[in-house]
Design a protein around this motif. Structure first.
Motif, PDB file in Angstrom:
ATOM      1  N   ASP A  45       0.845  -1.023  -0.070  1.00  0.00           N
ATOM      2  CA  ASP A  45       0.108  -0.044  -0.068  1.00  0.00           C
ATOM      3  C   ASP A  45       0.906   1.379   0.176  1.00  0.00           C
ATOM      4  N   HIS A  47       2.943   3.334  -2.429  1.00  0.00           N
ATOM      5  CA  HIS A  47       3.102   3.311  -3.958  1.00  0.00           C
ATOM      6  C   HIS A  47       4.215   4.617  -4.310  1.00  0.00           C
ATOM      7  N   ASP A  66      -3.225   5.911   0.377  1.00  0.00           N
ATOM      8  CA  ASP A  66      -4.667   6.295   0.033  1.00  0.00           C
ATOM      9  C   ASP A  66      -5.079   6.603   1.660  1.00  0.00           C
ATOM     10  N   ASN A 118      -6.833   9.450  -4.470  1.00  0.00           N
ATOM     11  CA  ASN A 118      -6.676   8.548  -5.658  1.00  0.00           C
ATOM     12  C   ASN A 118      -5.484   8.219  -5.940  1.00  0.00           C
ATOM     13  N   VAL A 119      -5.097   6.864  -5.582  1.00  0.00           N
ATOM     14  CA  VAL A 119      -3.585   6.233  -5.672  1.00  0.00           C
ATOM     15  C   VAL A 119      -3.400   6.260  -7.270  1.00  0.00           C
ATOM     16  N   GLU A 120      -4.358   5.775  -7.894  1.00  0.00           N
ATOM     17  CA  GLU A 120      -3.777   5.538  -9.484  1.00  0.00           C
ATOM     18  C   GLU A 120      -3.864   6.814 -10.143  1.00  0.00           C
ATOM     19  N   TRP A 121      -4.513   7.920  -9.636  1.00  0.00           N
ATOM     20  CA  TRP A 121      -4.240   9.300 -10.411  1.00  0.00           C
ATOM     21  C   TRP A 121      -3.153   9.757 -10.022  1.00  0.00           C
ATOM     22  N   LYS A 123      -0.207   8.203  -9.235  1.00  0.00           N
ATOM     23  CA  LYS A 123       0.653   7.394 -10.185  1.00  0.00           C
ATOM     24  C   LYS A 123       0.815   8.077 -11.404  1.00  0.00           C
ATOM     25  N   PHE A 124      -0.365   8.283 -11.919  1.00  0.00           N
ATOM     26  CA  PHE A 124      -0.243   8.968 -13.188  1.00  0.00           C
ATOM     27  C   PHE A 124       0.334  10.572 -13.326  1.00  0.00           C
TER      28      PHE A 124
END
Length: 147
Positions: A45, A47, A66, A118-121, A123-124
């Motif tokens: 968790d 990232h 998160d 938002n972890v995915e955002w 990362k992007f």
């Protein structure tokens, strides 16, 4: 708990007072395992974002966490207790905890835990190609924001 605002950090560069060293790429995983142990956040968790682990050495380790899964103040308190209050600070405005993590007997590295929705955002948006590009991730971020 040592809380600071963004203006204070910008004007005073508090973390520079700890004689931090750069992080070699091969040390990133071990440092993240230590952060996992002292924070209670499972390593899966944590990232890494930006150029962390993608360049030979990094000035710090930026990590997205998160904020809906982990309470920033609780995590900050756990880490501060483990490494010492003077080596831990949390910016409530940006939701970033900055920590001077000990490595070896006399050295520390900076780890920034960025509590995000938002972890995915994250990362992007904080992506960096690292050594595969001659441009830093910050250049990419500026270009994206200009669009």
């Amino acid at each position: 708990m040592r809380l600071v605002d963004a203006k204070f950090l910008t004007e005073n560069k508090v973390m520079k007072d700890f004689n931090l060293v750069e992080v070699p790429r091969e040390s990133v995983d071990g440092i993240l395992e230590y952060v996992s142990q002292v924070s209670g956040i499972p390593v899966e968790d944590l990232h890494p974002v930006g150029s962390t682990g993608k360049v030979e050495t990094s000035g710090d380790i930026d990590v997205a966490v998160d904020q809906d899964k982990y309470t920033p103040f609780r995590i900050h308190d756990k880490i501060a207790k483990a490494i010492g209050e003077e080596f831990a600070m949390y910016n409530k405005g940006t939701r970033v905890g900055s920590y001077a993590i000990p490595i070896g007997a006399n050295y520390r590295v900076q780890v920034d835990l960025m509590f995000v929705e938002n972890v995915e955002w994250a990362k992007f948006s904080y992506f960096s190609a690292g050594d595969k590009s001659k441009y830093k991730g910050a250049v990419r971020a500026v270009l994206l924001s200009a669009v």
